[in-house]
Design a protein around this motif. Structure first.
Motif, mmCIF file in Angstrom:
data_model
loop_
_atom_site.group_PDB
_atom_site.id
_atom_site.type_symbol
_atom_site.label_atom_id
_atom_site.label_comp_id
_atom_site.label_asym_id
_atom_site.label_seq_id
_atom_site.Cartn_x
_atom_site.Cartn_y
_atom_site.Cartn_z
ATOM 1 N N GLU A 205 0.860 -1.177 0.000
ATOM 2 C CA GLU A 205 0.000 0.000 0.000
ATOM 3 C C GLU A 205 0.896 1.227 0.000
ATOM 4 N N LEU A 206 0.391 2.316 -0.558
ATOM 5 C CA LEU A 206 1.225 3.497 -0.748
ATOM 6 C C LEU A 206 1.427 4.302 0.530
ATOM 7 N N GLU A 207 0.390 4.425 1.337
ATOM 8 C CA GLU A 207 0.418 5.348 2.475
ATOM 9 C C GLU A 207 1.578 5.101 3.445
ATOM 10 N N PRO A 208 1.846 3.845 3.875
ATOM 11 C CA PRO A 208 2.956 3.644 4.824
ATOM 12 C C PRO A 208 4.306 4.084 4.257
ATOM 13 N N ALA A 209 4.478 3.948 2.957
ATOM 14 C CA ALA A 209 5.752 4.343 2.349
ATOM 15 C C ALA A 209 5.901 5.859 2.315
ATOM 16 N N LEU A 210 4.796 6.571 2.089
ATOM 17 C CA LEU A 210 4.862 8.031 1.985
ATOM 18 C C LEU A 210 4.910 8.735 3.335
ATOM 19 N N GLN A 211 4.436 8.079 4.390
ATOM 20 C CA GLN A 211 4.331 8.727 5.699
ATOM 21 C C GLN A 211 5.681 9.286 6.148
ATOM 22 N N ALA A 212 5.781 10.623 6.239
ATOM 23 C CA ALA A 212 6.982 11.326 6.712
ATOM 24 C C ALA A 212 8.199 11.106 5.819
ATOM 25 N N ALA A 213 7.986 10.803 4.531
ATOM 26 C CA ALA A 213 9.112 10.605 3.613
ATOM 27 C C ALA A 213 9.772 11.933 3.267
ATOM 28 N N ASP A 214 11.094 11.899 3.132
ATOM 29 C CA ASP A 214 11.849 13.087 2.730
ATOM 30 C C ASP A 214 11.964 13.180 1.210
ATOM 31 N N PHE A 215 12.031 12.025 0.547
ATOM 32 C CA PHE A 215 12.139 11.963 -0.903
ATOM 33 C C PHE A 215 11.229 10.852 -1.414
ATOM 34 N N VAL A 216 10.608 11.088 -2.567
ATOM 35 C CA VAL A 216 9.764 10.083 -3.199
ATOM 36 C C VAL A 216 10.269 9.884 -4.621
ATOM 37 N N MET A 217 10.655 8.649 -4.920
ATOM 38 C CA MET A 217 11.146 8.303 -6.249
ATOM 39 C C MET A 217 10.110 7.428 -6.946
ATOM 40 N N THR A 218 9.549 7.923 -8.040
ATOM 41 C CA THR A 218 8.574 7.144 -8.779
ATOM 42 C C THR A 218 9.262 6.452 -9.947
ATOM 43 N N LEU A 219 8.738 5.291 -10.315
ATOM 44 C CA LEU A 219 9.315 4.492 -11.394
ATOM 45 C C LEU A 219 8.293 4.284 -12.489
ATOM 46 N N ARG A 220 8.770 4.195 -13.715
ATOM 47 C CA ARG A 220 7.893 3.996 -14.862
ATOM 48 C C ARG A 220 7.306 2.586 -14.872
ATOM 49 N N LEU A 221 6.038 2.482 -15.253
ATOM 50 C CA LEU A 221 5.437 1.172 -15.506
ATOM 51 C C LEU A 221 5.973 0.659 -16.837
ATOM 52 N N GLN A 222 6.790 -0.385 -16.765
ATOM 53 C CA GLN A 222 7.481 -0.870 -17.959
ATOM 54 C C GLN A 222 6.611 -1.888 -18.695
ATOM 55 N N LYS A 223 5.638 -1.355 -19.415
ATOM 56 C CA LYS A 223 4.671 -2.217 -20.099
ATOM 57 C C LYS A 223 5.338 -3.128 -21.130
ATOM 58 N N GLU A 224 6.470 -2.670 -21.705
ATOM 59 C CA GLU A 224 7.134 -3.491 -22.719
ATOM 60 C C GLU A 224 7.792 -4.726 -22.124
ATOM 61 N N ARG A 225 8.034 -4.731 -20.791
ATOM 62 C CA ARG A 225 8.644 -5.893 -20.141
ATOM 63 C C ARG A 225 7.616 -6.800 -19.466
ATOM 64 N N MET A 226 6.375 -6.373 -19.430
ATOM 65 C CA MET A 226 5.350 -7.161 -18.755
ATOM 66 C C MET A 226 4.815 -8.227 -19.702
ATOM 67 N N THR A 227 5.059 -9.488 -19.365
ATOM 68 C CA THR A 227 4.650 -10.594 -20.224
ATOM 69 C C THR A 227 3.270 -11.121 -19.865
ATOM 70 N N SER A 228 2.685 -10.656 -18.795
ATOM 71 C CA SER A 228 1.336 -11.095 -18.407
ATOM 72 C C SER A 228 0.588 -9.897 -17.841
ATOM 73 N N HIS A 229 -0.688 -10.098 -17.568
ATOM 74 C CA HIS A 229 -1.522 -8.992 -17.086
ATOM 75 C C HIS A 229 -1.273 -8.785 -15.589
ATOM 76 N N LEU A 230 -0.277 -7.964 -15.283
ATOM 77 C CA LEU A 230 0.105 -7.744 -13.892
ATOM 78 C C LEU A 230 -0.727 -6.649 -13.236
ATOM 79 N N LEU A 231 -1.437 -5.858 -14.046
ATOM 80 C CA LEU A 231 -2.270 -4.782 -13.523
ATOM 81 C C LEU A 231 -3.644 -4.839 -14.189
ATOM 82 N N PRO A 232 -4.714 -4.611 -13.427
ATOM 83 C CA PRO A 232 -6.047 -4.574 -14.043
ATOM 84 C C PRO A 232 -6.151 -3.480 -15.100
ATOM 85 N N SER A 233 -5.611 -2.283 -14.772
ATOM 86 C CA SER A 233 -5.627 -1.167 -15.711
ATOM 87 C C SER A 233 -4.714 -0.073 -15.191
ATOM 88 N N LEU A 234 -4.310 0.828 -16.092
ATOM 89 C CA LEU A 234 -3.488 1.964 -15.681
ATOM 90 C C LEU A 234 -4.276 2.906 -14.776
#
Length: 337
Positions: free
Chosen positions: A237-266
């Motif tokens: 879940e996102l909330e515990p990671a963000l709580q009092a964080a000094d820096f937040v690094m987001t990563l790209r969803l690498q759809k070209e490397r996903m060989t199966s349906h790992l997400l219901p939708s964007l």
């Protein structure tokens, strides 16, 4: 005094010592000052040849390495797989040896399969060529120079005059996104946890297996980074990671490397893990946001945050990438820290 730099290759950060991180940070800081001058070139690698062997598409990394080599006065060769002899059946190792025969001193290698830079480095060593190999991203393994420029961006923000590893002691850094497929995340794990920071990774379970934490434990045991107390936390879940964080690094969803349906939708991913201004209110008031690029705007992060100069470090990451890659080429090319 730190020991003398003696790495011929930079393939992974898993065995980097704290003094090596600081050597890169301090050297990069010197080159950042050089890049602020009117004359941005220095003759430190004059006469040497840097070959960029990029077997997969890249904008930032390839251009950054090419510019870094030119700023150091090196001659550069750029490899394009679509128009190379690979299309005629030549092997990757034979391609590398062809560039060796042309007088290459340093090879920068990116490939979609993990281990290719290591195989080329092993072949260069077998031939006693003296050529240094730098991993510019291999499959789902690592991307050392990206993690080092991320580290430099953070440390230079905290102390522009003297960026160093200890500045991150006790800081909380959240890494959010497609961690399963991210070589950036794997390299950042080593650099950020070596600094004493708390690293909190957050993603859906399909993009962050529970066993991911074991990757660090197992590699650390086998590596040479004894004595580093790595603080790594896994969240679905996102909330515990963000709580009092000094820096937040987001990563790209690498759809070209996903060989199966790992997400219901964007859309569903954005609803649960997208970085918005509202969600960042859980972080420290001074929170800064990072992204290695390229970015899917409105999926991993909203455009208003990306374009906010008071909150986003994305442009600084790109700028600092040239200085950090200059530092790596300089150190590997025989320069003294």
């Amino acid at each position: 005094m730190s020991p003398a730099w003696n790495r011929r290759h930079v393939l992974s950060l898993s065995d980097f010592a704290p003094w090596e991180y600081n050597t890169v940070l301090q050297t990069a800081n010197s080159f950042r000052e050089v890049l602020s001058r009117r004359t941005k070139k220095v003759p430190t690698l004059q006469g040497q040849v840097v070959t960029n062997l990029f077997f997969e598409p890249s904008t930032r990394t390839r251009s950054s390495f090419e510019l870094a080599a030119k700023r150091l006065s090196a001659d550069t060769l750029n490899f394009a797989p679509g128009s190379s002899s690979l299309t005629k059946g030549e092997t990757i190792l034979d391609t590398a040896k062809t560039y060796l025969a042309m007088g290459t001193d340093l090879m920068v290698i990116r490939h979609k399969e993990a281990g290719v830079p290591h195989a080329i480095a092993a072949e260069m060593d077998r031939l006693n060529s003296g050529v240094g190999v730098l991993n510019a991203g291999d499959g789902q393994h690592e991307h050392p120079s990206q993690a080092l420029l991320d580290l430099f961006t953070i440390c230079a923000l905290l102390d522009p005059a003297n960026p160093r590893l200890e500045l991150l002691q006790g800081k909380k850094i959240a890494i959010v996104g497609d961690i399963l497929h991210s070589r950036v995340a794997r390299s950042n794990l080593w650099s950020l946890t070596a600094s004493g920071a708390e690293v909190h990774m957050a993603a859906p379970p399909t993009l962050l297996p529970k066993q991911f934490a074991d990757y660090v434990k197992a590699s650390d045991t086998a590596g040479s980074s004894e004595g580093i107390d790595r603080k790594l936390f896994i969240h679905w879940e996102l909330e515990p990671a963000l709580q009092a964080a000094d820096f937040v690094m987001t990563l790209r969803l690498q759809k070209e490397r996903m060989t199966s349906h790992l997400l219901p939708s964007l859309r569903e991913y954005y609803q649960h893990f997208g970085i918005t201004r509202e969600r960042l209110q859980q972080c420290q008031p001074h929170v800064k946001v990072m992204h290695p690029g390229p970015t899917n705007r409105g999926v991993e992060i909203t455009s208003d945050i990306m374009d906010d100069p008071d909150m986003s470090l994305i442009a600084e990451q790109v700028t600092n990438g040239v200085a950090v890659r200059m530092a790596l080429l300089y150190l590997m090319g025989g320069g003294k820290a």
